[in-house]
Scaffold this motif. Structure first.
Motif, PDB file in Angstrom:
ATOM      1  N   PRO A 136       0.661  -1.024   0.028  1.00 12.33           N
ATOM      2  CA  PRO A 136      -0.009  -0.056   0.167  1.00 12.33           C
ATOM      3  C   PRO A 136       0.247   1.586   0.103  1.00 12.33           C
ATOM      4  N   GLU A 137       2.972   1.426   0.065  1.00 10.77           N
ATOM      5  CA  GLU A 137       3.135   2.364   0.090  1.00 10.77           C
ATOM      6  C   GLU A 137       2.740   3.408  -1.055  1.00 10.77           C
ATOM      7  N   LEU A 138       2.946   2.217  -1.922  1.00 17.82           N
ATOM      8  CA  LEU A 138       2.585   2.276  -3.813  1.00 17.82           C
ATOM      9  C   LEU A 138       1.716   3.323  -3.923  1.00 17.82           C
ATOM     10  N   GLU A 153      -1.524   7.171  -7.193  1.00 17.69           N
ATOM     11  CA  GLU A 153      -2.419   8.611  -7.399  1.00 17.69           C
ATOM     12  C   GLU A 153      -2.089   9.838  -7.720  1.00 17.69           C
ATOM     13  N   ARG A 154      -1.426  10.037  -7.149  1.00 19.13           N
ATOM     14  CA  ARG A 154      -0.425  11.321  -7.849  1.00 19.13           C
ATOM     15  C   ARG A 154      -0.071  11.004  -8.993  1.00 19.13           C
ATOM     16  N   ARG A 164      11.521  -1.492   3.520  1.00 18.12           N
ATOM     17  CA  ARG A 164      12.151  -0.507   3.874  1.00 18.12           C
ATOM     18  C   ARG A 164      11.473   0.729   4.189  1.00 18.12           C
ATOM     19  N   ILE A 165      10.784   1.860   3.595  1.00 19.25           N
ATOM     20  CA  ILE A 165      10.924   2.239   3.919  1.00 19.25           C
ATOM     21  C   ILE A 165       9.728   2.649   5.448  1.00 19.25           C
ATOM     22  N   ASN A 166       9.193   2.282   5.270  1.00 18.59           N
ATOM     23  CA  ASN A 166       8.232   1.639   6.562  1.00 18.59           C
ATOM     24  C   ASN A 166       8.991   1.534   8.076  1.00 18.59           C
ATOM     25  N   GLU A 167       9.812   1.150   8.521  1.00 23.39           N
ATOM     26  CA  GLU A 167      11.710   0.423   9.294  1.00 23.39           C
ATOM     27  C   GLU A 167      12.104   2.135   9.809  1.00 23.39           C
ATOM     28  N   LEU A 201      12.814  -8.153 -10.015  1.00 24.82           N
ATOM     29  CA  LEU A 201      12.274  -6.639 -10.085  1.00 24.82           C
ATOM     30  C   LEU A 201      10.672  -7.096  -8.562  1.00 24.82           C
ATOM     31  N   ALA A 202       9.473  -7.491  -8.252  1.00 27.75           N
ATOM     32  CA  ALA A 202       9.196  -7.603  -7.494  1.00 27.75           C
ATOM     33  C   ALA A 202       9.777  -6.992  -5.717  1.00 27.75           C
ATOM     34  N   ARG A 203      10.312  -8.639  -5.532  1.00 31.80           N
ATOM     35  CA  ARG A 203      11.228  -8.596  -4.823  1.00 31.80           C
ATOM     36  C   ARG A 203      12.077  -7.177  -4.493  1.00 31.80           C
ATOM     37  N   LEU A 204      12.574  -6.520  -5.367  1.00 24.97           N
ATOM     38  CA  LEU A 204      13.088  -5.237  -4.713  1.00 24.97           C
ATOM     39  C   LEU A 204      11.954  -4.571  -4.588  1.00 24.97           C
ATOM     40  N   VAL A 205      10.969  -4.620  -5.072  1.00 26.74           N
ATOM     41  CA  VAL A 205       9.600  -3.497  -4.940  1.00 26.74           C
ATOM     42  C   VAL A 205       9.586  -3.618  -3.326  1.00 26.74           C
ATOM     43  N   ALA A 206       9.498  -5.265  -3.090  1.00 23.15           N
ATOM     44  CA  ALA A 206       8.955  -5.686  -1.840  1.00 23.15           C
ATOM     45  C   ALA A 206       9.813  -4.599  -0.954  1.00 23.15           C
ATOM     46  N   LEU A 207      11.148  -5.136  -0.729  1.00 20.57           N
ATOM     47  CA  LEU A 207      12.193  -4.640  -0.161  1.00 20.57           C
ATOM     48  C   LEU A 207      12.233  -2.989   0.027  1.00 20.57           C
ATOM     49  N   TYR A 208      12.179  -2.467  -1.187  1.00 20.52           N
ATOM     50  CA  TYR A 208      11.642  -0.980  -1.036  1.00 20.52           C
ATOM     51  C   TYR A 208      10.779  -0.494   0.064  1.00 20.52           C
ATOM     52  N   THR A 209       9.746  -1.307  -0.424  1.00 18.75           N
ATOM     53  CA  THR A 209       8.500  -0.515   0.556  1.00 18.75           C
ATOM     54  C   THR A 209       8.296  -1.245   2.322  1.00 18.75           C
TER      55      THR A 209
END
Length: 337
Positions: free
Chosen positions: A148-150, A155-156, A211-214, A201-209
């Protein structure tokens, strides 16, 4: 997918990327299955090597730019696009036509929506390496069901497509580097390569989202959190040998087996194998006292291949056999086998 961006060099706006057969021998980051192109001006004060691959619902590329002096590049995007960017070397200063700025430094990554139009990238003297990929709007909408971080990015993109917008930057950690290595060494080709890269690439997206929540933690705080997670994991899986091997632990926690063993050693003063045996022995005591299960069945439940091995270890740790322990705690005798 259409080409996500084009680059113009200062003083040579019509210069285009030319195909290369091979990369320079000293080129640090390689995508062996990608197309290779070179863009440079004359005299050669700026040299850009591009490795790229276009798949179904993604574009992925790696740029290395060598600048003999401070350089400004013009990057044109025909359509608004979300990019996931990873700076492997150098610093990138971005500015759009409406003067919205973003800076991305070595060792950091972010997700950014870049509107259609021209974006300026300013680079200092030296080498700068950028890995990135872009995904279409529909695929991002699907991904936000899991991340959901995406949602704010999509939306933008939908409601304010003329504005640059970026999610927070975060550090490129060891897990991301390992995923880069898997991309680089991926043995698949053709349609299978396309599918494998989408997984990475989906794994990179998951790792990024994730991480930004930590919250940003000190090394001590990260180790404390990791120790708690490791203890919980071992208490759950101590009786399943294949879940507590060194390889299984590394795959689950994405850190080295040595580091995990060191956490247990520092916390309890014993080796991890001894810690696991402690969990098994305590569970065995509980089963011996509270159930009528045969010794052989208890051994199997606790992950021992042979009842004799369990009995021998139990005697070593408790100084009596399982049946004697049961008899003393319950006041009745049971056979060991």
């Amino acid at each position: 997918m259409t080409e996500p961006l084009t680059i113009q060099l200062p003083g040579n706006p019509k210069t285009t990327f030319l195909p290369l057969d091979t990369l320079p021998a000293n080129h640090e980051h390689r995508i062996p299955f990608g197309e290779k192109h070179l863009l440079e001006n004359q005299p050669a004060s700026v040299r850009i090597l591009r490795q790229s691959i276009t798949g179904w619902q993604f574009d992925m590329w790696l740029y290395r730019t060598d600048c003999k002096k401070q350089t400004t590049l013009l990057v044109n995007t025909a359509l608004g696009r979300v990019f996931f960017l990873y700076v492997l070397g150098g610093t990138f200063h971005f500015r759009t036509t409406d003067h919205a700025d973003a800076v991305l430094r070595q060792g950091n990554c972010l997700a950014v929506y870049v509107p259609a139009g021209t974006c300026t990238i300013m680079l200092d003297t030296g080498s700068h390496t950028l890995f990135g990929f872009s995904l279409p709007y529909g695929y991002l909408v699907w991904l936000r069901q899991h991340h959901p971080e995406l949602a704010e990015l999509t939306e933008r993109w939908k409601t304010r497509p003329e504005e640059l917008f970026a999610l927070p930057a975060c550090k490129i950690d060891k897990t991301v580097w390992r995923t880069f290595a898997q991309i680089k060494n991926c043995p698949k080709r053709g349609a299978e390569l396309d599918g494998a890269l989408k997984v990475y690439l989906a794994r990179l997206v998951a790792l990024y989202t994730n991480r930004i929540n930590e919250p940003e933690l000190s090394n001590h705080e990260r180790n404390d959190r990791l120790l708690q997670q490791l203890e919980t994991y071992l208490r759950r899986y101590y009786c399943i040998p294949e879940r507590i091997t060194g390889d299984a632990l590394m795959r689950h926690f994405r850190v080295s087996d040595t580091h995990l063993r060191r956490l247990i050693q520092n916390a309890y003063g014993i080796r991890m194998g001894e810690y696991i045996q402690t969990l098994r022995i305590e569970a065995a005591k509980e089963l011996l006292v509270t159930t009528d299960l045969p010794i052989r069945e208890i051994a199997t439940r606790l992950g021992y291949a042979y009842a004799d091995s369990f009995i021998k270890l139990f005697k070593k740790w408790v100084t009596m056999s399982p049946s004697v322990y049961r008899w003393r705690k319950r006041g009745s005798k049971f056979n060991e086998k």
